[in-house]
Design a protein around this motif. Structure first.
Motif, PDB file in Angstrom:
ATOM      1  N   ALA A  18      -1.855   1.661  -9.006  1.00  0.00           N
ATOM      2  CA  ALA A  18      -1.167   0.682  -8.169  1.00  0.00           C
ATOM      3  C   ALA A  18      -1.266  -0.713  -8.768  1.00  0.00           C
ATOM      4  O   ALA A  18      -0.382  -1.551  -8.569  1.00  0.00           O
ATOM      5  CB  ALA A  18      -1.750   0.676  -6.762  1.00  0.00           C
ATOM      6  N   ARG A  19      -2.356  -0.960  -9.506  1.00  0.00           N
ATOM      7  CA  ARG A  19      -2.547  -2.263 -10.144  1.00  0.00           C
ATOM      8  C   ARG A  19      -3.414  -2.081 -11.368  1.00  0.00           C
ATOM      9  O   ARG A  19      -4.363  -1.291 -11.363  1.00  0.00           O
ATOM     10  CB  ARG A  19      -3.223  -3.238  -9.183  1.00  0.00           C
ATOM     11  CG  ARG A  19      -3.380  -4.668  -9.713  1.00  0.00           C
ATOM     12  CD  ARG A  19      -4.113  -5.531  -8.707  1.00  0.00           C
ATOM     13  NE  ARG A  19      -5.538  -5.234  -8.723  1.00  0.00           N
ATOM     14  CZ  ARG A  19      -6.444  -5.965  -9.380  1.00  0.00           C
ATOM     15  NH1 ARG A  19      -6.086  -7.033 -10.058  1.00  0.00           N
ATOM     16  NH2 ARG A  19      -7.728  -5.628  -9.341  1.00  0.00           N
ATOM     17  N   VAL A  20      -3.086  -2.789 -12.437  1.00  0.00           N
ATOM     18  CA  VAL A  20      -3.913  -2.776 -13.640  1.00  0.00           C
ATOM     19  C   VAL A  20      -3.972  -4.194 -14.185  1.00  0.00           C
ATOM     20  O   VAL A  20      -2.959  -4.893 -14.250  1.00  0.00           O
ATOM     21  CB  VAL A  20      -3.379  -1.777 -14.695  1.00  0.00           C
ATOM     22  CG1 VAL A  20      -1.954  -2.095 -15.101  1.00  0.00           C
ATOM     23  CG2 VAL A  20      -4.293  -1.734 -15.919  1.00  0.00           C
ATOM     24  N   PHE A  21      -5.182  -4.645 -14.532  1.00  0.00           N
ATOM     25  CA  PHE A  21      -5.367  -6.034 -14.935  1.00  0.00           C
ATOM     26  C   PHE A  21      -6.439  -6.104 -16.007  1.00  0.00           C
ATOM     27  O   PHE A  21      -7.543  -5.567 -15.831  1.00  0.00           O
ATOM     28  CB  PHE A  21      -5.776  -6.873 -13.724  1.00  0.00           C
ATOM     29  CG  PHE A  21      -6.220  -8.272 -14.074  1.00  0.00           C
ATOM     30  CD1 PHE A  21      -5.295  -9.218 -14.504  1.00  0.00           C
ATOM     31  CD2 PHE A  21      -7.558  -8.638 -13.973  1.00  0.00           C
ATOM     32  CE1 PHE A  21      -5.700 -10.510 -14.825  1.00  0.00           C
ATOM     33  CE2 PHE A  21      -7.968  -9.922 -14.291  1.00  0.00           C
ATOM     34  CZ  PHE A  21      -7.031 -10.866 -14.716  1.00  0.00           C
ATOM     35  N   ASN A  35      -1.994   9.927  -2.134  1.00  0.00           N
ATOM     36  CA  ASN A  35      -0.778  10.116  -1.329  1.00  0.00           C
ATOM     37  C   ASN A  35      -0.861   9.484   0.049  1.00  0.00           C
ATOM     38  O   ASN A  35       0.150   9.294   0.715  1.00  0.00           O
ATOM     39  CB  ASN A  35      -0.463  11.609  -1.187  1.00  0.00           C
ATOM     40  CG  ASN A  35       0.024  12.210  -2.485  1.00  0.00           C
ATOM     41  OD1 ASN A  35       0.533  11.493  -3.339  1.00  0.00           O
ATOM     42  ND2 ASN A  35      -0.135  13.512  -2.645  1.00  0.00           N
ATOM     43  N   GLN A  36      -2.101   9.186   0.490  1.00  0.00           N
ATOM     44  CA  GLN A  36      -2.288   8.541   1.788  1.00  0.00           C
ATOM     45  C   GLN A  36      -2.422   7.032   1.660  1.00  0.00           C
ATOM     46  O   GLN A  36      -2.798   6.346   2.605  1.00  0.00           O
ATOM     47  CB  GLN A  36      -3.537   9.117   2.485  1.00  0.00           C
ATOM     48  CG  GLN A  36      -3.520  10.620   2.653  1.00  0.00           C
ATOM     49  CD  GLN A  36      -2.341  11.084   3.474  1.00  0.00           C
ATOM     50  OE1 GLN A  36      -2.038  10.473   4.503  1.00  0.00           O
ATOM     51  NE2 GLN A  36      -1.686  12.152   3.034  1.00  0.00           N
ATOM     52  N   GLN A  37      -2.144   6.515   0.444  1.00  0.00           N
ATOM     53  CA  GLN A  37      -2.230   5.079   0.152  1.00  0.00           C
ATOM     54  C   GLN A  37      -3.653   4.537   0.250  1.00  0.00           C
ATOM     55  O   GLN A  37      -3.868   3.336   0.422  1.00  0.00           O
ATOM     56  CB  GLN A  37      -1.299   4.275   1.074  1.00  0.00           C
ATOM     57  CG  GLN A  37       0.163   4.666   0.968  1.00  0.00           C
ATOM     58  CD  GLN A  37       0.755   4.354  -0.398  1.00  0.00           C
ATOM     59  OE1 GLN A  37       0.778   3.218  -0.814  1.00  0.00           O
ATOM     60  NE2 GLN A  37       1.235   5.379  -1.077  1.00  0.00           N
ATOM     61  N   GLN A  38      -4.646   5.430   0.136  1.00  0.00           N
ATOM     62  CA  GLN A  38      -6.034   4.991   0.068  1.00  0.00           C
ATOM     63  C   GLN A  38      -6.321   4.511  -1.347  1.00  0.00           C
ATOM     64  O   GLN A  38      -5.924   5.139  -2.320  1.00  0.00           O
ATOM     65  CB  GLN A  38      -6.983   6.134   0.451  1.00  0.00           C
ATOM     66  CG  GLN A  38      -6.768   6.672   1.862  1.00  0.00           C
ATOM     67  CD  GLN A  38      -7.014   5.614   2.914  1.00  0.00           C
ATOM     68  OE1 GLN A  38      -8.018   4.904   2.882  1.00  0.00           O
ATOM     69  NE2 GLN A  38      -6.095   5.503   3.868  1.00  0.00           N
ATOM     70  N   SER A  39      -7.047   3.391  -1.471  1.00  0.00           N
ATOM     71  CA  SER A  39      -7.239   2.750  -2.764  1.00  0.00           C
ATOM     72  C   SER A  39      -8.683   2.869  -3.236  1.00  0.00           C
ATOM     73  O   SER A  39      -9.620   2.848  -2.428  1.00  0.00           O
ATOM     74  CB  SER A  39      -6.842   1.275  -2.667  1.00  0.00           C
ATOM     75  OG  SER A  39      -7.071   0.606  -3.877  1.00  0.00           O
TER      76      SER A  39
END
Length: 267
Positions: A18-21, A35-39
């Protein structure tokens, strides 16, 4: 306690980036979602980045191997990454690239918004096999006063064949005279999962449809190209159902008011 409990325990975790930095320190920070949008936060230390073998990008599906770490300043659990395996590269299309291709086909910009009839008798609902979105849509549609017949059309919403299945369903429904609206509905999913609705096949079918196409895809903050191409968009399947039912009942009230005015000689 968390760090001690999982000390020296290695984990394998699969998710979508979802994010890479990459920080100035050389460390790479990754947020994975399921799939449940858990991060889940992960860190690749500088001395280990060269061992990965490819550039990690947003929307890739990857498998991470690592151990549990605890970032005390933020009281945050994170995975200290020791290895990464690529499962699937990012498949989401750039919207501008998609628009350029549709422009070549004289389908973009949208010419007009197809109007939904005031009297809605039959709606086709395209969604996944045994999808909870079908039941959620039907429940909310009736709860807000919707009266039309809802006909489920089940297709694959994941995998390489999904865009063509969705497009074929839209095209097939356009041949049915009694269908006055086509709903595309899907609950939440990873960016890669929702990328199916950014596909050229789906966009073309929506824009070529003679029947209005309505979308309720993902969560409120998700945005797909299908939403942009559609004639009515609700943030979720349930929100779209409520929006459609309210449109229907408002149209019915307007018609009733008109009949009353005609009846008493005002019009």
């Amino acid at each position: 306690v968390i760090k001690e409990g999982f000390a020296n325990s290695q984990f394998k975790i699969t998710g979508t980036v979802a994010r890479v930095f990459e920080a100035s320190s050389g460390h790479t920070y990754i947020d994975l979602i399921d799939n449940q949008q858990q991060s889940l936060s992960c860190i690749v230390y500088q001395n280990n980045t060269s061992a990965i073998g490819f550039t990690i990008e947003k929307n890739m599906q990857i498998e991470v191997v690592g151990v549990v770490g605890f970032y005390e300043r933020d009281s945050k659990v994170q995975i200290i990454v020791e290895g990464v395996r690529l499962i699937e590269r990012a498949t989401l299309r750039d919207f501008e690239q998609l628009k350029a291709e549709l422009t070549k086909r004289n389908l973009w910009p949208k010419r007009t918004i197809r109007k939904i009839p005031k009297k809605i008798r039959k709606i086709a609902l395209i969604s996944g096999y045994k999808s909870a979105a079908i039941a959620d849509f039907h429940k909310n549609y009736q709860q807000f006063g919707g009266k039309a017949e809802i006909v489920p059309v089940e297709v694959s919403l994941q995998g390489d064949s999904a865009p063509r299945e969705i497009a074929a369903a839209i095209n097939r429904l356009n041949a049915e005279a009694d269908v006055v609206g086509i709903v595309l509905a899907r609950g939440g999913g990873s960016p890669v999962d929702l990328g199916v609705f950014d596909d050229l096949w789906v966009a073309t079918a929506i824009l070529e449809s003679r029947i209005p196409v309505l979308t309720g895809i993902g969560h409120e903050d998700d945005k797909t190209f299908a939403d942009e191409a559609s004639d009515m968009h609700g943030g979720t399947p349930s929100a779209l159902a409520a929006l459609l039912a309210q449109y229907e009942t408002k149209a019915a009230r307007s018609e009733m008011t008109m009949r009353i005015l005609i009846g008493v000689g005002v019009i």
